[in-house]
Design a protein around this motif. Structure first.
Motif, PDB file in Angstrom:
ATOM      1  N   PHE A  47       0.805  -1.219   0.000  1.00  0.00           N
ATOM      2  CA  PHE A  47       0.000   0.000   0.000  1.00  0.00           C
ATOM      3  C   PHE A  47       0.840   1.272   0.000  1.00  0.00           C
ATOM      4  CE2 PHE A  47      -3.063  -3.114   1.527  1.00  0.00           C
ATOM      5  CZ  PHE A  47      -4.189  -2.776   0.787  1.00  0.00           C
ATOM      6  N   THR A  48       2.121   1.152  -0.305  1.00  0.00           N
ATOM      7  CA  THR A  48       2.992   2.324  -0.412  1.00  0.00           C
ATOM      8  C   THR A  48       3.752   2.273  -1.726  1.00  0.00           C
ATOM      9  OG1 THR A  48       4.769   1.166   0.800  1.00  0.00           O
ATOM     10  CG2 THR A  48       3.293   2.568   2.079  1.00  0.00           C
ATOM     11  N   ASP A  49       4.368   3.393  -2.095  1.00  0.00           N
ATOM     12  CA  ASP A  49       5.188   3.420  -3.303  1.00  0.00           C
ATOM     13  C   ASP A  49       6.659   3.282  -2.925  1.00  0.00           C
ATOM     14  OD1 ASP A  49       5.956   5.876  -2.279  1.00  0.00           O
ATOM     15  OD2 ASP A  49       4.747   7.048  -3.687  1.00  0.00           O
ATOM     16  N   GLY A  50       7.525   3.449  -3.911  1.00  0.00           N
ATOM     17  CA  GLY A  50       8.941   3.279  -3.673  1.00  0.00           C
ATOM     18  C   GLY A  50       9.528   4.258  -2.687  1.00  0.00           C
ATOM     19  N   ASP A  51       8.873   5.396  -2.489  1.00  0.00           N
ATOM     20  CA  ASP A  51       9.349   6.404  -1.544  1.00  0.00           C
ATOM     21  C   ASP A  51       8.689   6.296  -0.171  1.00  0.00           C
ATOM     22  OD1 ASP A  51      11.032   7.552  -3.471  1.00  0.00           O
ATOM     23  OD2 ASP A  51       9.341   8.704  -4.299  1.00  0.00           O
ATOM     24  N   GLY A  52       7.869   5.267   0.006  1.00  0.00           N
ATOM     25  CA  GLY A  52       7.216   5.066   1.292  1.00  0.00           C
ATOM     26  C   GLY A  52       5.939   5.848   1.478  1.00  0.00           C
ATOM     27  N   ARG A  53       5.454   6.498   0.424  1.00  0.00           N
ATOM     28  CA  ARG A  53       4.199   7.247   0.517  1.00  0.00           C
ATOM     29  C   ARG A  53       3.015   6.311   0.279  1.00  0.00           C
ATOM     30  NH1 ARG A  53       7.357  10.882  -2.701  1.00  0.00           N
ATOM     31  NH2 ARG A  53       6.313   9.981  -4.531  1.00  0.00           N
ATOM     32  N   ILE A  61      -3.642  -2.470  -8.792  1.00  0.00           N
ATOM     33  CA  ILE A  61      -4.160  -2.206 -10.136  1.00  0.00           C
ATOM     34  C   ILE A  61      -3.053  -2.362 -11.171  1.00  0.00           C
ATOM     35  CG2 ILE A  61      -5.155  -0.431 -11.624  1.00  0.00           C
ATOM     36  CD1 ILE A  61      -6.585   0.675  -9.170  1.00  0.00           C
ATOM     37  N   ARG A  62      -1.883  -1.828 -10.859  1.00  0.00           N
ATOM     38  CA  ARG A  62      -0.766  -1.886 -11.807  1.00  0.00           C
ATOM     39  C   ARG A  62      -0.329  -3.319 -12.097  1.00  0.00           C
ATOM     40  NH1 ARG A  62       4.467  -1.759 -10.424  1.00  0.00           N
ATOM     41  NH2 ARG A  62       3.975  -0.991  -8.336  1.00  0.00           N
ATOM     42  N   THR A  63      -0.242  -4.146 -11.063  1.00  0.00           N
ATOM     43  CA  THR A  63       0.170  -5.529 -11.298  1.00  0.00           C
ATOM     44  C   THR A  63      -0.928  -6.336 -11.986  1.00  0.00           C
ATOM     45  OG1 THR A  63      -0.538  -6.042  -9.021  1.00  0.00           O
ATOM     46  CG2 THR A  63       1.804  -5.584  -9.385  1.00  0.00           C
ATOM     47  N   LEU A 257       6.071 -14.519 -10.941  1.00  0.00           N
ATOM     48  CA  LEU A 257       5.873 -13.132 -11.361  1.00  0.00           C
ATOM     49  C   LEU A 257       6.254 -12.169 -10.236  1.00  0.00           C
ATOM     50  CD1 LEU A 257       4.893 -11.242 -13.578  1.00  0.00           C
ATOM     51  CD2 LEU A 257       2.572 -11.489 -12.694  1.00  0.00           C
ATOM     52  N   ALA A 258       5.885 -12.507  -9.000  1.00  0.00           N
ATOM     53  CA  ALA A 258       6.281 -11.678  -7.862  1.00  0.00           C
ATOM     54  C   ALA A 258       7.799 -11.637  -7.722  1.00  0.00           C
ATOM     55  CB  ALA A 258       5.640 -12.206  -6.584  1.00  0.00           C
ATOM     56  N   TYR A 259       8.450 -12.757  -7.969  1.00  0.00           N
ATOM     57  CA  TYR A 259       9.912 -12.824  -7.906  1.00  0.00           C
ATOM     58  C   TYR A 259      10.529 -11.914  -8.972  1.00  0.00           C
ATOM     59  CZ  TYR A 259      14.599 -14.892  -8.025  1.00  0.00           C
ATOM     60  OH  TYR A 259      15.955 -15.081  -7.992  1.00  0.00           O
ATOM     61  N   LEU A 260       9.956 -11.927 -10.170  1.00  0.00           N
ATOM     62  CA  LEU A 260      10.466 -11.055 -11.239  1.00  0.00           C
ATOM     63  C   LEU A 260      10.296  -9.583 -10.880  1.00  0.00           C
ATOM     64  CD1 LEU A 260       9.192 -12.927 -14.437  1.00  0.00           C
ATOM     65  CD2 LEU A 260      11.514 -12.859 -13.537  1.00  0.00           C
ATOM     66  N   TYR A 261       9.152  -9.246 -10.314  1.00  0.00           N
ATOM     67  CA  TYR A 261       8.933  -7.856  -9.904  1.00  0.00           C
ATOM     68  C   TYR A 261       9.982  -7.425  -8.881  1.00  0.00           C
ATOM     69  CZ  TYR A 261       4.552  -6.335 -12.070  1.00  0.00           C
ATOM     70  OH  TYR A 261       3.600  -5.889 -12.963  1.00  0.00           O
ATOM     71  N   ALA A 262      10.274  -8.313  -7.919  1.00  0.00           N
ATOM     72  CA  ALA A 262      11.169  -7.936  -6.829  1.00  0.00           C
ATOM     73  C   ALA A 262      12.628  -7.882  -7.268  1.00  0.00           C
ATOM     74  CB  ALA A 262      11.006  -8.905  -5.656  1.00  0.00           C
ATOM     75  N   PHE A 263      13.079  -8.882  -8.006  1.00  0.00           N
ATOM     76  CA  PHE A 263      14.513  -9.035  -8.229  1.00  0.00           C
ATOM     77  C   PHE A 263      14.967  -8.745  -9.653  1.00  0.00           C
ATOM     78  CE2 PHE A 263      13.398 -11.836  -4.656  1.00  0.00           C
ATOM     79  CZ  PHE A 263      14.187 -11.252  -3.676  1.00  0.00           C
ATOM     80  N   ASP A 264      14.036  -8.665 -10.610  1.00  0.00           N
ATOM     81  CA  ASP A 264      14.400  -8.247 -11.959  1.00  0.00           C
ATOM     82  C   ASP A 264      14.050  -6.782 -12.211  1.00  0.00           C
ATOM     83  OD1 ASP A 264      15.344 -10.733 -12.426  1.00  0.00           O
ATOM     84  OD2 ASP A 264      14.110 -11.149 -14.192  1.00  0.00           O
ATOM     85  N   ASN A 266      13.177  -4.664  -9.586  1.00  0.00           N
ATOM     86  CA  ASN A 266      13.425  -3.910  -8.353  1.00  0.00           C
ATOM     87  C   ASN A 266      12.157  -3.198  -7.864  1.00  0.00           C
ATOM     88  OD1 ASN A 266      15.192  -3.217  -6.259  1.00  0.00           O
ATOM     89  ND2 ASN A 266      15.654  -1.231  -7.181  1.00  0.00           N
ATOM     90  N   ASP A 267      11.020  -3.861  -8.066  1.00  0.00           N
ATOM     91  CA  ASP A 267       9.718  -3.303  -7.678  1.00  0.00           C
ATOM     92  C   ASP A 267       9.150  -4.156  -6.546  1.00  0.00           C
ATOM     93  OD1 ASP A 267       7.218  -2.231  -7.439  1.00  0.00           O
ATOM     94  OD2 ASP A 267       6.619  -2.546  -9.525  1.00  0.00           O
ATOM     95  N   PHE A 268       9.604  -3.899  -5.338  1.00  0.00           N
ATOM     96  CA  PHE A 268       9.159  -4.690  -4.197  1.00  0.00           C
ATOM     97  C   PHE A 268       7.715  -4.378  -3.826  1.00  0.00           C
ATOM     98  CE2 PHE A 268      13.750  -4.829  -3.832  1.00  0.00           C
ATOM     99  CZ  PHE A 268      13.987  -6.142  -3.501  1.00  0.00           C
ATOM    100  N   ASN A 269       7.252  -3.191  -4.166  1.00  0.00           N
ATOM    101  CA  ASN A 269       5.860  -2.843  -3.861  1.00  0.00           C
ATOM    102  C   ASN A 269       4.900  -3.651  -4.730  1.00  0.00           C
ATOM    103  OD1 ASN A 269       7.644  -0.093  -3.732  1.00  0.00           O
ATOM    104  ND2 ASN A 269       6.251  -0.255  -1.988  1.00  0.00           N
ATOM    105  N   GLY A 270       5.211  -3.789  -6.016  1.00  0.00           N
ATOM    106  CA  GLY A 270       4.384  -4.620  -6.883  1.00  0.00           C
ATOM    107  C   GLY A 270       4.443  -6.085  -6.492  1.00  0.00           C
ATOM    108  N   SER A 271       5.646  -6.546  -6.099  1.00  0.00           N
ATOM    109  CA  SER A 271       5.786  -7.932  -5.654  1.00  0.00           C
ATOM    110  C   SER A 271       4.943  -8.188  -4.406  1.00  0.00           C
ATOM    111  CB  SER A 271       7.256  -8.226  -5.362  1.00  0.00           C
ATOM    112  OG  SER A 271       7.430  -9.531  -4.884  1.00  0.00           O
ATOM    113  N   ALA A 272       4.941  -7.243  -3.478  1.00  0.00           N
ATOM    114  CA  ALA A 272       4.138  -7.390  -2.262  1.00  0.00           C
ATOM    115  C   ALA A 272       2.647  -7.391  -2.585  1.00  0.00           C
ATOM    116  CB  ALA A 272       4.469  -6.275  -1.284  1.00  0.00           C
ATOM    117  N   ALA A 273       2.238  -6.595  -3.575  1.00  0.00           N
ATOM    118  CA  ALA A 273       0.821  -6.577  -3.961  1.00  0.00           C
ATOM    119  C   ALA A 273       0.382  -7.938  -4.487  1.00  0.00           C
ATOM    120  CB  ALA A 273       0.593  -5.491  -5.017  1.00  0.00           C
ATOM    121  N   ILE A 274       1.230  -8.580  -5.298  1.00  0.00           N
ATOM    122  CA  ILE A 274       0.899  -9.918  -5.800  1.00  0.00           C
ATOM    123  C   ILE A 274       0.833 -10.914  -4.645  1.00  0.00           C
ATOM    124  CG2 ILE A 274       1.696 -11.805  -7.268  1.00  0.00           C
ATOM    125  CD1 ILE A 274       2.932  -9.713  -9.113  1.00  0.00           C
ATOM    126  N   ALA A 275       1.758 -10.788  -3.699  1.00  0.00           N
ATOM    127  CA  ALA A 275       1.736 -11.669  -2.528  1.00  0.00           C
ATOM    128  C   ALA A 275       0.452 -11.481  -1.731  1.00  0.00           C
ATOM    129  CB  ALA A 275       2.951 -11.401  -1.650  1.00  0.00           C
TER     130      ALA A 275
END
Length: 299
Positions: A47-53, A61-63, A257-264, A266-275
């Motif tokens: 529920f946050t973005d890359g800057d913690g907001r 929605i994005r994922t 797909l969550a693994y790709l978001y996180a480590f390919d 570098n989108d940990f927020n999208g990976s967390a949303a899938i989780a």
């Protein structure tokens, strides 16, 4: 001193941990450290973005709009349906067969044989099955060729993978559940089975009308844990993807797909949303199983 006063004094005295509290304390600590805390952190990231907001549901929605998302959902859903249906039917049938054996040694030997495959780690099981599914080296190459094709590439085509993963999962995970169901069958009073025989029920009717209804809570328990494990599909498609040199994509399942978001990406927020998507679906299905199966109903 009266009995009431004694009880009142006992309730107002200092609290002492019971033996049960001591035994579960280690599990509770590990649950908080490796279950609750990561879940809370993933919820924060989702529920946050890359800057913690605070980002609301933007990550979800994005994922969900990712072109790979729906296909991954379809792959996991197909596998789960095949896996849960196959597991339920075959585990119950095999447990009933073992339970009806008259020889104690035969029952013990079969339980051991069923349980042994579960001792293998997931990755080891997949590697073993890659060997078994390669028609050029498989000891059952005739069966493999008739079912899926003449080469490993044909065998592990994406359309075959739900069935292949179901076979692998059943081979590694069903044995333990057969042992559990066998134990549950032993808990049914002999008087109930004898009453069914007196009423003229044969083995099939006794199993269908008496034994299976009394195993309802155990079946629900098996389905909940198997569903939770099945939604985490990762090791099998990941190793098959590497073995096929790209024939099977690295985004086959939602966990991949969550693994790709996180480590390919570098989108940990999208990976967390899938989780979180996986967690919500698993909790809803588990709640449905509990409600329909009466898992916590008092007998």
């Amino acid at each position: 001193m009266s009995v009431v006063a004694t009880h009142a004094r006992g309730r107002s005295g200092p609290w002492r941990p019971a033996a049960g509290h001591v035994f579960v304390s280690g599990y509770v600590v590990l649950l908080i450290a490796f279950g609750v805390a990561p879940t809370v952190y993933a919820l924060y990231l989702a529920f946050t973005d890359g800057d913690g907001r605070f980002a609301g549901v933007a990550n979800f929605i994005r994922t969900a709009q990712d072109y790979r998302f729906l296909s991954a959902v379809g792959h996991v859903a197909t596998y789960l349906v095949l896996w849960l249906v196959t597991l339920t039917v075959l585990v119950l049938v095999l447990a009933l067969v073992v339970h009806r054996l008259t020889s104690r040694w035969s029952r013990a030997a079969l339980r051991f044989v069923y349980y042994v495959p579960g001792a293998l780690a997931g990755a080891s099981s997949v590697l073993l099955w890659l060997f078994m599914l390669d028609p050029s080296v498989s000891p059952v190459n005739g069966l493999v060729r008739s079912l899926w094709g003449d080469t490993l590439v044909h065998v592990i085509a994406p359309g075959h993978l739900p069935w292949i993963f179901t076979v692998i999962a059943f081979w590694t995970g069903a044995g333990g559940w057969i042992v559990v169901m066998y134990g549950a069958l032993n808990s049914i009073p002999n008087t109930v089975i004898e009453a069914a025989k007196v009423d003229g029920a044969g083995p099939v009717k006794t199993a269908w009308r008496v034994q299976l209804p009394m195993l309802r809570k155990w079946i629900v328990y098996m389905l909940i844990l198997s569903l939770a494990a099945g939604t985490q599909l990762f090791v099998e498609p990941q190793l098959v993807s590497q073995a096929s040199f790209g024939v099977v994509g690295t985004d086959y399942s939602l966990n991949q797909l969550a693994y790709l978001y996180a480590f390919d990406q570098n989108d940990f927020n999208g990976s967390a949303a899938i989780a979180m998507d996986l967690l919500i679906v698993a909790l809803c299905c588990a709640g449905l199983f509990v409600a329909k199966g009466g898992l916590f109903d008092a007998d």
